[in-house]
Every structure is written in structure tokens, then in C-alpha cells.
Design a protein around this motif. Structure first.
Motif, mmCIF file in Angstrom:
data_model
loop_
_atom_site.group_PDB
_atom_site.id
_atom_site.type_symbol
_atom_site.label_atom_id
_atom_site.label_comp_id
_atom_site.label_asym_id
_atom_site.label_seq_id
_atom_site.Cartn_x
_atom_site.Cartn_y
_atom_site.Cartn_z
ATOM 1 N N ASP A 65 50.754 58.210 -55.199
ATOM 2 C CA ASP A 65 51.377 58.749 -53.979
ATOM 3 C C ASP A 65 52.166 60.002 -54.393
ATOM 4 O O ASP A 65 53.356 59.946 -54.689
ATOM 5 C CB ASP A 65 52.292 57.666 -53.396
ATOM 6 C CG ASP A 65 53.011 58.093 -52.127
ATOM 7 O OD1 ASP A 65 52.955 59.297 -51.785
ATOM 8 O OD2 ASP A 65 53.632 57.222 -51.494
ATOM 9 N N GLY A 123 53.055 62.567 -52.752
ATOM 10 C CA GLY A 123 54.119 62.946 -51.812
ATOM 11 C C GLY A 123 55.423 62.249 -52.177
ATOM 12 O O GLY A 123 56.506 62.838 -52.091
ATOM 13 N N LEU A 142 56.798 63.964 -55.172
ATOM 14 C CA LEU A 142 57.326 65.272 -54.781
ATOM 15 C C LEU A 142 58.720 65.145 -54.154
ATOM 16 O O LEU A 142 59.586 65.991 -54.362
ATOM 17 C CB LEU A 142 56.352 65.903 -53.780
ATOM 18 C CG LEU A 142 56.437 67.388 -53.535
ATOM 19 C CD1 LEU A 142 56.319 68.175 -54.819
ATOM 20 C CD2 LEU A 142 55.339 67.790 -52.555
ATOM 21 N N GLU A 143 58.928 64.081 -53.396
ATOM 22 C CA GLU A 143 60.235 63.912 -52.742
ATOM 23 C C GLU A 143 61.307 63.468 -53.716
ATOM 24 O O GLU A 143 62.485 63.699 -53.496
ATOM 25 C CB GLU A 143 60.117 62.884 -51.615
ATOM 26 C CG GLU A 143 59.359 63.443 -50.435
ATOM 27 C CD GLU A 143 59.594 62.654 -49.175
ATOM 28 O OE1 GLU A 143 60.770 62.400 -48.830
ATOM 29 O OE2 GLU A 143 58.594 62.270 -48.536
ATOM 30 N N PRO A 172 49.061 67.377 -53.026
ATOM 31 C CA PRO A 172 49.590 66.616 -51.890
ATOM 32 C C PRO A 172 49.768 67.490 -50.650
ATOM 33 O O PRO A 172 49.992 68.691 -50.762
ATOM 34 C CB PRO A 172 50.928 66.079 -52.405
ATOM 35 C CG PRO A 172 51.292 66.950 -53.565
ATOM 36 C CD PRO A 172 50.009 67.481 -54.131
ATOM 37 N N TYR A 173 49.673 66.838 -49.504
ATOM 38 C CA TYR A 173 49.678 67.542 -48.222
ATOM 39 C C TYR A 173 50.799 68.583 -48.079
ATOM 40 O O TYR A 173 50.523 69.720 -47.681
ATOM 41 C CB TYR A 173 49.734 66.498 -47.096
ATOM 42 C CG TYR A 173 49.611 67.096 -45.734
ATOM 43 C CD1 TYR A 173 48.402 67.639 -45.301
ATOM 44 C CD2 TYR A 173 50.708 67.165 -44.890
ATOM 45 C CE1 TYR A 173 48.293 68.218 -44.063
ATOM 46 C CE2 TYR A 173 50.611 67.749 -43.647
ATOM 47 C CZ TYR A 173 49.396 68.271 -43.237
ATOM 48 O OH TYR A 173 49.304 68.856 -42.018
ATOM 49 N N PRO A 174 52.056 68.255 -48.431
ATOM 50 C CA PRO A 174 53.121 69.251 -48.213
ATOM 51 C C PRO A 174 52.958 70.531 -49.023
ATOM 52 O O PRO A 174 53.589 71.534 -48.707
ATOM 53 C CB PRO A 174 54.397 68.512 -48.660
ATOM 54 C CG PRO A 174 54.041 67.077 -48.708
ATOM 55 C CD PRO A 174 52.573 66.997 -48.965
#
Ligand code: ADP
Length: 252
Positions: free
Chosen positions: A205, A207, A210-211, A248-250
Motif C-alpha cells: 500500500d 499510498g 507515502l502518508e 501510487p495514485y497521489p
């Protein structure tokens, strides 16, 4: 002459983890970790990414003294996992990918108490640590609950409480967001931020990584193929694709 430069009063703190040429194979198996080298500073949260079979879980097992490595290949919380295996559980906690592997007692309270009891702490101290760890993960009052009756998110938090009860300096989290719904995932992200300390988070995951992490290590076939800022490593489409990952999407 004032030779102040000879006296260093601001000694650089030792890294929480220093890996200096770590190589590992399971008995009679091929090389699974190949000459790894990296350092992680105390308080850093680092993502560990790579395709299935890259060696992420094995690296955690080596750092925590579960998988036997050769002496002199790593320092973890000031210890050599090869020589100080008994002291490591008090300093390094692993939260396994599958919480069912971690929860084996008849009650949540017994599970969380297991580590502190192994440290031979006095009963009152064990009780205090269990209560504190359960409160930290939002499971106050869950002491007598049966672990395998909990929801996926609750199991994950109970497993984390068992590790936190040891008050480790370093947390190794293997796929922590797996099986969590979006709310459970958000809550876990917040919780890991609150817990702080040194954390390595292995996850598909990206994302989530990344967070939570400013830095990422990428592993493929036991080799370190990237070590840098999360926003740069995870945005590198060619690198991601070459190692079975996706931007990742962002970051697209
Ligand atoms: P990842 O966590 O990145 O998916 P693993 O560390 O689980 O990777 O696996 C790395 C390699 O080690 C794989 O080839 C896997 O088959 C092998 N491996 C993992 N556990 C064992 C074991 N207990 N015995 C032998 N080989 C293993």
C-alpha cells in the motif's frame, strides 16, 4: 591557541539501525538478502517496498534476531542481532502481516501481557503496561475479549498493543494496512504518527507509506535498489515498473 575543534561536544547520535553488508539465506536455500547497506536514524519512519519475495519480511526477521545472521552485519538499537538475540525483543517489536500469527492466547489481556511477562517484570508493572498499551491503541476494556473474535482492525491493534507493551525503541510493521477498511487504515496511520519512535513499514500500500514515511527503501531479489525520499522514489515510474511496483495514485 584555542583548539576547540578537537573537542566535540555535539556527538552525532548513533543510528537506530545500521546495516553493514547484511547477507542472509535460509538453510540450504539461495541468497535472500544480498549485501544490504543502509542506516536509519532514531525517530525516522522509513517505508520498505518491493515485490512479493523481495525479502522484506526476512529483513525484519533478521533485524529482530528471529532469523540468525552472521555477527557484525547489523547494529539494531545498539545491539548486534547475531550476539544479543535475547535482549532484542525489549528493543525491537515486529507487528506481523497476519495478526492471527501474533495473537495466540485465550484473551487479549493475556496476549498483551505475554511479552512483559517474558521480561520477568513484576505483576503490577505487567498490568500497568497492558493497560497503557491497550489504551494507546484504543482497546481499553478489551482485556477479557477473545482475540479471534475481534474484527480485523481490532486484531491489528491488539497485536500492536502486544508489541507496544514491550516499549520498544524500534517498530517493524509488516503490511500493517492489509485487511483494514478505509477508516481502520486512517486510524492506524494516525496511531503510528502518535506512537513515533523509529519505524520501518513494509507495504504494498504505497499510498500508506507515502502518508507516513519521508524516506523509502526499495528491495528486489534481496538487493537494495533504491534508498531516498519517498516522493522521489515512489514517483520514479521506470524504477517502480522495473521492480514490479506502481507509482501510487497521489504521485501520478
Ligand atoms: P517479502 O516479504 O518481500 O514478500 P520474504 O522475505 O517473505 O519476501 O521472502 C524472501 C524469499 O525468502 C522468498 O524467495 C521466499 O520464498 C523465501 N523464504 C521466506 N521464508 C522462508 C523460509 N522460512 N524458508 C525458506 N525460504 C523462505
Amino acid at each position: 591557541m584555542n583548539d576547540a575543534s578537537a573537542i566535540s561536544v555535539t556527538a552525532t547520535p548513533a543510528p537506530a539501525i545500521s546495516v553493514t553488508g547484511l547477507t542472509f539465506a535460509y538453510p540450504a536455500g539461495p541468497t535472500v538478502l544480498d549485501q544490504l547497506r543502509f542506516e536509519i536514524a532514531a525517530g525516522e519512519a522509513v517505508g520498505l517496498v518491493g515485490p512479493n519475495g523481495a525479502g522484506k519480511t526476512t529483513l525484519f526477521l533478521c533485524l529482530a534476531g528471529v532469523a540468525p545472521i552472521a555477527a557484525g552485519q547489523a547494529r539494531v538499537a545498539g545491539l548486534d542481532p547475531a550476539a544479543d538475540r535475547k535482549q532484542l525483543p525489549a528493543k525491537v517489536g515486529i507487528v506481523f502481516q497476519n495478526s492471527d500469527d501474533q495473537l495466540f492466547s485465550a484473551s487479549v489481556g493475556d496476549d498483551v501481557a505475554f511479552g512483559p511477562l517474558n521480561l520477568r517484570l513484576p505483576a503490577a508493572e505487567v498490568r500497568a503496561r497492558v493497560a497503557e498499551a491497550l489504551a494507546r491503541v484504543g482497546l481499553t476494556g478489551f482485556e477479557s475479549r477473545v482475540p479471534h473474535h475481534l474484527s480485523g482492525g481490532e486484531k491489528r491493534r491488539a497485536a500492536l498493543a502486544g508489541v507496544l507493551a514491550m516499549r520498544p525503541e524500534i517498530l517493524l510493521l509488516d503490511e500493517p494496512s492489509m485487511f483494514l477498511d478505509p477508516r481502520g487504515r486512517r486510524e492506524l496511520l494516525a496511531l503510528l504518527g502518535e506512537i513515533g519512535g523509529t519505524q520501518i513499514i513494509a507495504a504494498h500500500d504505497l499510498g500508506f507509506i507515502l502518508e507516513r514515511c519521508r524516506r523509502v527503501l526499495a528491495l528486489d531479489r534481496g538487493r537494495l535498489v533504491a534508498d531516498g525520499p519517498a516522493r522521489e522514489v515512489l514517483a520514479d515510474a521506470a524504477l517502480m515498473e522495473a521492480h514490479g511496483l506502481e507509482v501510487p495514485y497521489p504521485l501520478r
